[in-house]
Scaffold this motif. Structure first.
Motif, PDB file in Angstrom:
ATOM      1  N   ASN A  26       0.921  -1.245   0.008  1.00  0.00           N
ATOM      2  CA  ASN A  26      -0.116  -0.187  -0.094  1.00  0.00           C
ATOM      3  C   ASN A  26       0.834   1.209  -0.038  1.00  0.00           C
ATOM      4  OD1 ASN A  26       0.220   1.376   2.885  1.00  0.00           O
ATOM      5  ND2 ASN A  26       0.587  -0.861   3.064  1.00  0.00           N
ATOM      6  N   PHE A  27       0.361   2.336  -0.332  1.00  0.00           N
ATOM      7  CA  PHE A  27       0.876   3.631  -0.093  1.00  0.00           C
ATOM      8  C   PHE A  27      -0.408   4.676  -0.291  1.00  0.00           C
ATOM      9  CE2 PHE A  27       1.940   3.641  -4.596  1.00  0.00           C
ATOM     10  CZ  PHE A  27       1.478   4.799  -5.105  1.00  0.00           C
ATOM     11  N   TYR A  28      -0.079   5.844   0.599  1.00  0.00           N
ATOM     12  CA  TYR A  28      -0.809   7.054   0.681  1.00  0.00           C
ATOM     13  C   TYR A  28       0.009   8.083   0.247  1.00  0.00           C
ATOM     14  CZ  TYR A  28      -4.191   3.556   2.864  1.00  0.00           C
ATOM     15  OH  TYR A  28      -4.866   2.503   3.121  1.00  0.00           O
ATOM     16  N   PHE A  29      -0.773   9.224  -0.021  1.00  0.00           N
ATOM     17  CA  PHE A  29       0.147  10.259  -0.499  1.00  0.00           C
ATOM     18  C   PHE A  29      -1.068  11.581  -0.215  1.00  0.00           C
ATOM     19  CE2 PHE A  29      -1.530   8.847  -4.419  1.00  0.00           C
ATOM     20  CZ  PHE A  29      -2.278   9.843  -4.821  1.00  0.00           C
ATOM     21  N   LEU A  30      -0.353  12.851  -0.128  1.00  0.00           N
ATOM     22  CA  LEU A  30      -1.523  13.964   0.166  1.00  0.00           C
ATOM     23  C   LEU A  30      -1.270  14.626  -1.320  1.00  0.00           C
ATOM     24  CD1 LEU A  30      -3.152  15.854   1.465  1.00  0.00           C
ATOM     25  CD2 LEU A  30      -0.920  17.212   2.454  1.00  0.00           C
ATOM     26  N   PHE A  31      -0.296  15.107  -1.560  1.00  0.00           N
ATOM     27  CA  PHE A  31       0.012  15.968  -2.869  1.00  0.00           C
ATOM     28  C   PHE A  31      -0.029  15.173  -4.000  1.00  0.00           C
ATOM     29  CE2 PHE A  31       1.863  18.793   0.455  1.00  0.00           C
ATOM     30  CZ  PHE A  31       1.036  19.851   0.266  1.00  0.00           C
ATOM     31  N   SER A  32      -0.764  15.559  -5.248  1.00  0.00           N
ATOM     32  CA  SER A  32      -0.787  14.561  -6.484  1.00  0.00           C
ATOM     33  C   SER A  32       0.643  15.193  -7.263  1.00  0.00           C
ATOM     34  CB  SER A  32      -1.887  14.959  -7.149  1.00  0.00           C
ATOM     35  OG  SER A  32      -2.068  16.406  -7.709  1.00  0.00           O
ATOM     36  N   HIS A  33       0.810  14.391  -8.496  1.00  0.00           N
ATOM     37  CA  HIS A  33       1.637  14.843  -9.362  1.00  0.00           C
ATOM     38  C   HIS A  33       1.284  15.876  -9.847  1.00  0.00           C
ATOM     39  CE1 HIS A  33       2.696  10.037 -10.606  1.00  0.00           C
ATOM     40  NE2 HIS A  33       3.310  10.793  -9.582  1.00  0.00           N
ATOM     41  N   GLU A  34       0.210  16.440 -10.230  1.00  0.00           N
ATOM     42  CA  GLU A  34      -0.223  17.468 -10.934  1.00  0.00           C
ATOM     43  C   GLU A  34       0.352  18.623  -9.866  1.00  0.00           C
ATOM     44  OE1 GLU A  34      -2.471  14.663 -12.962  1.00  0.00           O
ATOM     45  OE2 GLU A  34      -2.171  14.957 -10.768  1.00  0.00           O
ATOM     46  N   ASP A  35      -0.124  18.436  -8.498  1.00  0.00           N
ATOM     47  CA  ASP A  35       0.384  19.527  -7.396  1.00  0.00           C
ATOM     48  C   ASP A  35       1.800  19.652  -7.383  1.00  0.00           C
ATOM     49  OD1 ASP A  35      -2.304  20.008  -6.345  1.00  0.00           O
ATOM     50  OD2 ASP A  35      -1.957  18.249  -4.901  1.00  0.00           O
ATOM     51  N   SER A  36       2.707  18.879  -7.913  1.00  0.00           N
ATOM     52  CA  SER A  36       4.248  18.825  -7.757  1.00  0.00           C
ATOM     53  C   SER A  36       4.540  19.730  -9.005  1.00  0.00           C
ATOM     54  CB  SER A  36       4.693  17.340  -7.946  1.00  0.00           C
ATOM     55  OG  SER A  36       4.589  16.642  -6.941  1.00  0.00           O
ATOM     56  N   ARG A  37       4.006  19.254  -9.992  1.00  0.00           N
ATOM     57  CA  ARG A  37       4.087  20.271 -11.506  1.00  0.00           C
ATOM     58  C   ARG A  37       3.635  21.842 -11.083  1.00  0.00           C
ATOM     59  NH1 ARG A  37       0.553  18.497 -16.134  1.00  0.00           N
ATOM     60  NH2 ARG A  37      -1.173  19.604 -14.498  1.00  0.00           N
ATOM     61  N   ASP A  38       2.327  21.921 -10.724  1.00  0.00           N
ATOM     62  CA  ASP A  38       1.656  23.255 -10.728  1.00  0.00           C
ATOM     63  C   ASP A  38       2.002  24.075  -9.326  1.00  0.00           C
ATOM     64  OD1 ASP A  38       0.539  22.524 -13.076  1.00  0.00           O
ATOM     65  OD2 ASP A  38      -1.197  21.764 -12.324  1.00  0.00           O
ATOM     66  N   SER A  39       2.066  23.421  -8.236  1.00  0.00           N
ATOM     67  CA  SER A  39       2.337  24.075  -7.211  1.00  0.00           C
ATOM     68  C   SER A  39       3.639  24.405  -6.559  1.00  0.00           C
ATOM     69  CB  SER A  39       1.570  23.747  -5.996  1.00  0.00           C
ATOM     70  OG  SER A  39      -0.004  23.550  -6.270  1.00  0.00           O
ATOM     71  N   PHE A  40       4.447  23.355  -6.875  1.00  0.00           N
ATOM     72  CA  PHE A  40       5.885  23.138  -6.562  1.00  0.00           C
ATOM     73  C   PHE A  40       7.148  23.341  -7.676  1.00  0.00           C
ATOM     74  CE2 PHE A  40       3.028  20.862  -3.744  1.00  0.00           C
ATOM     75  CZ  PHE A  40       3.263  21.737  -2.617  1.00  0.00           C
ATOM     76  N   ASN A  41       6.428  23.591  -9.005  1.00  0.00           N
ATOM     77  CA  ASN A  41       7.368  23.998 -10.103  1.00  0.00           C
ATOM     78  C   ASN A  41       8.142  22.634 -10.300  1.00  0.00           C
ATOM     79  OD1 ASN A  41       8.254  25.176 -12.564  1.00  0.00           O
ATOM     80  ND2 ASN A  41       9.680  26.402 -11.221  1.00  0.00           N
ATOM     81  N   ILE A  42       7.890  21.284 -10.000  1.00  0.00           N
ATOM     82  CA  ILE A  42       8.795  20.186 -10.205  1.00  0.00           C
ATOM     83  C   ILE A  42       8.112  19.217 -11.234  1.00  0.00           C
ATOM     84  CG2 ILE A  42      10.007  18.240  -9.223  1.00  0.00           C
ATOM     85  CD1 ILE A  42      10.221  20.136  -6.671  1.00  0.00           C
ATOM     86  N   PRO A  43       8.222  19.274 -12.374  1.00  0.00           N
ATOM     87  CA  PRO A  43       7.350  18.893 -13.432  1.00  0.00           C
ATOM     88  C   PRO A  43       7.881  17.361 -13.854  1.00  0.00           C
ATOM     89  CG  PRO A  43       8.849  19.983 -14.544  1.00  0.00           C
ATOM     90  CD  PRO A  43       9.097  20.277 -12.908  1.00  0.00           C
ATOM     91  N   HIS A  44       9.016  16.907 -13.310  1.00  0.00           N
ATOM     92  CA  HIS A  44       9.602  15.634 -13.699  1.00  0.00           C
ATOM     93  C   HIS A  44       8.911  14.392 -13.596  1.00  0.00           C
ATOM     94  CE1 HIS A  44      13.006  18.339 -13.913  1.00  0.00           C
ATOM     95  NE2 HIS A  44      12.901  18.509 -12.602  1.00  0.00           N
ATOM     96  N   ASP A  45       7.923  14.351 -12.560  1.00  0.00           N
ATOM     97  CA  ASP A  45       7.048  12.994 -12.466  1.00  0.00           C
ATOM     98  C   ASP A  45       6.089  12.781 -13.586  1.00  0.00           C
ATOM     99  OD1 ASP A  45       8.262  13.035  -9.900  1.00  0.00           O
ATOM    100  OD2 ASP A  45       6.601  13.662  -8.827  1.00  0.00           O
ATOM    101  N   LEU A  46       5.585  14.109 -13.895  1.00  0.00           N
ATOM    102  CA  LEU A  46       4.610  13.602 -15.026  1.00  0.00           C
ATOM    103  C   LEU A  46       5.235  13.633 -16.399  1.00  0.00           C
ATOM    104  CD1 LEU A  46       1.634  16.100 -13.962  1.00  0.00           C
ATOM    105  CD2 LEU A  46       1.689  13.471 -14.236  1.00  0.00           C
ATOM    106  N   LYS A  47       6.442  14.364 -16.471  1.00  0.00           N
ATOM    107  CA  LYS A  47       7.107  14.382 -17.773  1.00  0.00           C
ATOM    108  C   LYS A  47       7.916  12.908 -18.004  1.00  0.00           C
ATOM    109  CE  LYS A  47      10.086  17.474 -20.196  1.00  0.00           C
ATOM    110  NZ  LYS A  47      11.229  18.545 -19.958  1.00  0.00           N
TER     111      LYS A  47
END
Length: 200
Positions: A109-130
């Motif tokens: 299992n795993f749980y998370f708070l911020f999504s991949h989109e949050d990482s890209r849009d809110s934190f300016n780290i787009p690498h996960d989706l890229k």
């Protein structure tokens, strides 16, 4: 269908994030690391086994989740519960490296708070989706959130499904965490070119 976390688990994971992960992440970001962190808890009583944060300035593979597992395996064997007995929590939806590490680590299992989109849009780290798109030809959300290895879930799904009284409290805490992570992200972004992290 991914498991939706119950309010008791949401409360505990937010507490671990607020009290255990954020202080470590503040220190890490001050040194030049990204804002990602993780924790491992016992399923039986939600007690914390270990919390960690990103340490890419030491090794580009030490993402929050991977570095937390590294710290886990530096503990005495008798203090390490089996992965099957643990909850894995990531502050941000795991990247492809960390999805693989969670799988190879034996967590179901795993749980998370911020999504991949949050990482890209809110934190300016787009690498996960890229990387998902360029390497695996997957659109956002395109990986299997429930498979033979693990089931995953975002905390926001559980928060949205929680009773109204609990939901309001959770949303206030998430709002505070959003502000905290935005502040840490500003520090990281302002100093990232001074590090040797390949994908900064």
């Amino acid at each position: 269908m991914a498991t939706i976390p119950e309010p008791k688990l949401i409360d505990r994971l937010l507490s671990v994030m607020e009290n255990d992960i954020v202080p470590l992440t503040r220190e890490g970001v001050a040194k030049g690391n990204k804002v990602f962190g993780a924790a491992i808890l016992r399923k039986s009583d939600f007690s914390l086994v270990i919390a960690g944060t990103n340490n890419e300035i030491e090794n580009p593979l030490w993402h929050g989740e991977v570095h937390t597992m590294k710290l886990l395996y530096e503990m005495a064997p008798e203090d390490r519960p089996a992965p099957a007995d643990c909850i894995f929590f990531a502050t941000h939806e795991p990247c492809t490296l960390c999805l693989s590490a969670i799988t190879w680590g034996g967590y179901d299992n795993f749980y998370f708070l911020f999504s991949h989109e949050d990482s890209r849009d809110s934190f300016n780290i787009p690498h996960d989706l890229k990387i998902l798109k360029e390497v695996f030809t997957l659109e956002p959300g395109g990986y299997n959130r429930e498979n033979v290895y693990w089931v995953s879930s975002g905390l926001m799904a559980g928060i949205e499904a929680a009773p109204e009284v609990e939901r309001a409290g959770f949303l206030a805490r998430v709002d505070a965490l959003n502000k905290t992570y935005a502040e840490m992200s500003e520090v990281y972004q302002a100093n990232k070119t001074a590090t040797e992290i390949p994908l900064n």
